[in-house]
Scaffold this motif. Sequence first.
Motif, PDB file in Angstrom:
ATOM      1  N   ALA A  95       0.837  -1.207   0.000  1.00 28.24           N
ATOM      2  CA  ALA A  95       0.000   0.000   0.000  1.00 28.24           C
ATOM      3  C   ALA A  95       0.869   1.253   0.000  1.00 28.24           C
ATOM      4  CB  ALA A  95      -0.917  -0.009   1.220  1.00 28.24           C
ATOM      5  N   ALA A  96       2.008   1.209   0.699  1.00 28.01           N
ATOM      6  CA  ALA A  96       2.932   2.351   0.706  1.00 28.01           C
ATOM      7  C   ALA A  96       3.500   2.586  -0.692  1.00 28.01           C
ATOM      8  CB  ALA A  96       4.055   2.106   1.706  1.00 28.01           C
ATOM      9  N   VAL A 177      11.006   2.128   0.973  1.00 20.54           N
ATOM     10  CA  VAL A 177       9.968   1.089   0.935  1.00 20.54           C
ATOM     11  C   VAL A 177      10.514  -0.178   0.281  1.00 20.54           C
ATOM     12  CG1 VAL A 177       7.738   0.442  -0.046  1.00 20.54           C
ATOM     13  CG2 VAL A 177       8.022   2.703   0.976  1.00 20.54           C
ATOM     14  N   LYS A 178      11.238  -0.024  -0.820  1.00 20.58           N
ATOM     15  CA  LYS A 178      11.832  -1.186  -1.495  1.00 20.58           C
ATOM     16  C   LYS A 178      12.857  -1.878  -0.592  1.00 20.58           C
ATOM     17  CE  LYS A 178      11.164   0.495  -6.222  1.00 20.58           C
ATOM     18  NZ  LYS A 178      11.809   1.076  -7.430  1.00 20.58           N
ATOM     19  N   HIS A 179      13.609  -1.072   0.165  1.00 18.46           N
ATOM     20  CA  HIS A 179      14.592  -1.649   1.084  1.00 18.46           C
ATOM     21  C   HIS A 179      13.908  -2.450   2.190  1.00 18.46           C
ATOM     22  CE1 HIS A 179      18.348  -2.029   3.293  1.00 18.46           C
ATOM     23  NE2 HIS A 179      17.716  -1.604   4.377  1.00 18.46           N
ATOM     24  N   THR A 211      19.090  13.704   7.202  1.00 15.45           N
ATOM     25  CA  THR A 211      18.042  13.863   6.189  1.00 15.45           C
ATOM     26  C   THR A 211      16.766  13.137   6.605  1.00 15.45           C
ATOM     27  OG1 THR A 211      19.697  14.018   4.431  1.00 15.45           O
ATOM     28  CG2 THR A 211      17.450  13.437   3.779  1.00 15.45           C
ATOM     29  N   LEU A 212      16.916  11.909   7.137  1.00 16.77           N
ATOM     30  CA  LEU A 212      15.755  11.093   7.488  1.00 16.77           C
ATOM     31  C   LEU A 212      14.947  11.687   8.633  1.00 16.77           C
ATOM     32  CD1 LEU A 212      17.382   7.538   7.229  1.00 16.77           C
ATOM     33  CD2 LEU A 212      16.037   8.757   5.507  1.00 16.77           C
ATOM     34  N   GLN A 213      15.590  12.484   9.498  1.00 14.93           N
ATOM     35  CA  GLN A 213      14.876  13.096  10.614  1.00 14.93           C
ATOM     36  C   GLN A 213      13.713  13.968  10.152  1.00 14.93           C
ATOM     37  OE1 GLN A 213      18.645  14.305  13.027  1.00 14.93           O
ATOM     38  NE2 GLN A 213      16.890  14.662  14.334  1.00 14.93           N
ATOM     39  N   PHE A 214      13.825  14.521   8.959  1.00 17.64           N
ATOM     40  CA  PHE A 214      12.805  15.440   8.456  1.00 17.64           C
ATOM     41  C   PHE A 214      11.652  14.728   7.762  1.00 17.64           C
ATOM     42  CE2 PHE A 214      16.612  17.978   8.821  1.00 17.64           C
ATOM     43  CZ  PHE A 214      16.171  19.235   9.200  1.00 17.64           C
ATOM     44  N   SER A 215      11.693  13.394   7.667  1.00 13.71           N
ATOM     45  CA  SER A 215      10.771  12.670   6.797  1.00 13.71           C
ATOM     46  C   SER A 215       9.305  12.932   7.114  1.00 13.71           C
ATOM     47  CB  SER A 215      11.047  11.160   6.870  1.00 13.71           C
ATOM     48  OG  SER A 215      12.342  10.869   6.410  1.00 13.71           O
ATOM     49  N   TYR A 216       8.905  12.796   8.376  1.00 11.45           N
ATOM     50  CA  TYR A 216       7.485  12.910   8.712  1.00 11.45           C
ATOM     51  C   TYR A 216       6.959  14.318   8.431  1.00 11.45           C
ATOM     52  CZ  TYR A 216       3.052  12.333  11.102  1.00 11.45           C
ATOM     53  OH  TYR A 216       1.710  12.277  11.372  1.00 11.45           O
ATOM     54  N   SER A 217       7.715  15.343   8.858  1.00 12.48           N
ATOM     55  CA  SER A 217       7.265  16.716   8.642  1.00 12.48           C
ATOM     56  C   SER A 217       7.335  17.097   7.170  1.00 12.48           C
ATOM     57  CB  SER A 217       8.121  17.675   9.476  1.00 12.48           C
ATOM     58  OG  SER A 217       7.956  17.419  10.842  1.00 12.48           O
ATOM     59  N   SER A 238       2.631   7.356   5.362  1.00 13.22           N
ATOM     60  CA  SER A 238       2.857   8.178   6.564  1.00 13.22           C
ATOM     61  C   SER A 238       3.546   7.361   7.645  1.00 13.22           C
ATOM     62  CB  SER A 238       1.534   8.732   7.098  1.00 13.22           C
ATOM     63  OG  SER A 238       0.929   9.594   6.163  1.00 13.22           O
ATOM     64  N   ALA A 239       3.181   6.065   7.744  1.00 13.19           N
ATOM     65  CA  ALA A 239       3.831   5.188   8.726  1.00 13.19           C
ATOM     66  C   ALA A 239       5.313   5.012   8.395  1.00 13.19           C
ATOM     67  CB  ALA A 239       3.132   3.833   8.770  1.00 13.19           C
ATOM     68  N   VAL A 240       5.642   4.924   7.106  1.00 14.99           N
ATOM     69  CA  VAL A 240       7.047   4.802   6.702  1.00 14.99           C
ATOM     70  C   VAL A 240       7.814   6.066   7.086  1.00 14.99           C
ATOM     71  CG1 VAL A 240       8.611   4.578   4.732  1.00 14.99           C
ATOM     72  CG2 VAL A 240       6.531   3.190   4.836  1.00 14.99           C
ATOM     73  N   ALA A 241       7.226   7.237   6.813  1.00 11.11           N
ATOM     74  CA  ALA A 241       7.874   8.505   7.164  1.00 11.11           C
ATOM     75  C   ALA A 241       8.017   8.646   8.680  1.00 11.11           C
ATOM     76  CB  ALA A 241       7.071   9.669   6.594  1.00 11.11           C
ATOM     77  N   ASP A 242       6.999   8.230   9.402  1.00 10.52           N
ATOM     78  CA  ASP A 242       7.041   8.236  10.865  1.00 10.52           C
ATOM     79  C   ASP A 242       8.195   7.361  11.362  1.00 10.52           C
ATOM     80  OD1 ASP A 242       6.441   8.363  13.552  1.00 10.52           O
ATOM     81  OD2 ASP A 242       4.728   7.007  13.426  1.00 10.52           O
ATOM     82  N   PHE A 243       8.294   6.173  10.797  1.00 13.58           N
ATOM     83  CA  PHE A 243       9.366   5.233  11.152  1.00 13.58           C
ATOM     84  C   PHE A 243      10.748   5.839  10.899  1.00 13.58           C
ATOM     85  CE2 PHE A 243      12.187   2.091   8.997  1.00 13.58           C
ATOM     86  CZ  PHE A 243      12.645   1.430  10.129  1.00 13.58           C
ATOM     87  N   LEU A 244      10.943   6.487   9.748  1.00 12.77           N
ATOM     88  CA  LEU A 244      12.237   7.073   9.410  1.00 12.77           C
ATOM     89  C   LEU A 244      12.618   8.186  10.391  1.00 12.77           C
ATOM     90  CD1 LEU A 244      12.007   7.254   5.515  1.00 12.77           C
ATOM     91  CD2 LEU A 244      13.352   5.662   6.896  1.00 12.77           C
TER      92      LEU A 244
END
Length: 603
Positions: A95-96, A177-179, A211-217, A238-244
């Motif tokens: 779905a992601a 997501v692929k990773h 870089t990944l710290q900014f993912s969710y925002s 959004s869950a993937v970005a939250d996770f990152l």
Amino acid sequence: KGSNVPLSNGIYTIDEMQEIGRKNRWCPYFVTRHVLSFANVVVYNYQYMLDPKVSQMVSKEISRDSIVVFDEAHNIDNVCIEALSVNFNRRSLEAASSNVRKLTNLIDKAKESDAERLRQEYERLVQGLSSTGVLGNGEEADVLSNPIHLPDDILNEAVPGNIRKADHFVKLLDLVVKHLKQRMRVERVVKETPLAFLHELQNNLQLEAKTLQFSYSRLSSLMRTLKIVDLEEFVPISAVADFLTLVATPKYKDGFMLIIEPYDPRTPNFSDPIIQFACLDASLAIKPVLDRFASVVITSGTLSPIDLYPKLLDFKPVVSRSLSMSIIRPCICPMVVTRGSDQTPITSAYSARGDKSVVINFGALLIEVAKTVPDGIVCFFTSYEYMENVVSEWYKLQILNRILDHKLLFIETKDIVETTLALDNFRRACDCGRGAIFLSVARGKVSEGIDFDRHYGRAVILFGIPFQYTKSHILLARLEYLRVRFQIREEEFLAFDALRQAAQCVGRVIRSKADYGLMIFADKRYNNASKRSKLPPWVTQFLKETNLNLSTEEAVTVCREFLRELAQPLPRGAQLTTMLQKADLDRLANRKDEEPMQISEQG
């Protein structure tokens, strides 16, 4: 236009807010958010305060001098952990991927029709997250308006150049997501710390943690720019970005564990891989609340032992008080049944799961209680699997038919619609005088939110001690963390967790001062003082020595004596002895300015 129009004084439910919205053509959701800061009392779910993704939208307007009360907080540590945990399975990652493709299409359309909007977003990202509109700024910015509680220097820093452009950021999400799909292809359980996972991302995908710290925002900003209304559709990405963001935030390097399982341990023959980024430290979610508000109250009828909660949540309470029940008469009768009619010990311990004599004695106990107790009886098992096994054996041994001679039988299932229908029919059977038994599961929906007051619950039987599934890799990781970080022993936490669930189950039958009911703990392990001591005071104050280590026949005798006494009508005016009258309230109000009021240990 209606956001500036105040509501008149009153108490508003969700349905009433919807009706006001329809009448005035306002959005009830945004009107409710607007008036939160003006309300005297706000009642809502824990997640609105503890989940950083939700609190930054809803709770940031609440005044700092507000008093925050967490009621029914016996499971608050689990709620905190769930708020900061993220899980993925094959379906969610697919779905992601679908979300990524849709975002790419929306960006391409925006470039053709409104490129200026994307350029303006890019300029705002150069200035920093606080200027994107995702976060509050100036005086509004605080610990609850900060998603995932990012460090202050991150909020004011320019978003890294490699994710400022929308299409570059979406490509980054696609890579991750692929990773994750690739990492899911494992044949054995893998456990990693956040630092180890970040190191792998850096080596394989050349992605920096900063870089990944900014993912969710960054994703929130993009969705605002693209004017996406159906946020529910984009929950997987959004869950993937939250996770990152969680995995890359330095303050979360401890208290988390990445666990990849190829299958559920309970169904090893069925391949169902899952990636779990599990929070192990409940204090991480509640700390922003404790830092912001001066007065936070944690209360429940089953906070026992009370001294373990400050350890789990890592805070020092100013006041810690355990109050016994204020009563008109001894309205509950707890007892421990350790033996069946044939004097065989009864227990739900894993080593005794295959013992038919235990199943037979559990059935015999229920039959005798069904003969003796009028109206409704509620039974709790330790798990769905155990309940299914026991009921299946009862069916083979004709025990169910003997139970049905006395009362109707209803069962909780994992399907909420079926369970709701069963509860409705259970109540109808009690109302018409036929009597009924409801079989349910500790930690299930019924044990947490359904009351069996009055004649719906004259007795509750707890078959076994509801310990957690001890082979869960997440539980094992949390136990190890609690031992190292807070010096809480494994057996201490497991017993504490099981007994608070047991208390929650038996508490379903006593919901008012005039109510009464039997509480039958059917397991020889409850006879151990170290287990009983973890039950709350309002249970132990009624647990007599003579009601310990009972056989089925002895338990039935105690039931008859208790019901014979409690079935008598209450003396006229008896409830007034434990209730404050108007004169008492006036006296307390006059004393308020003269001296501090003392709280009695007796409630």
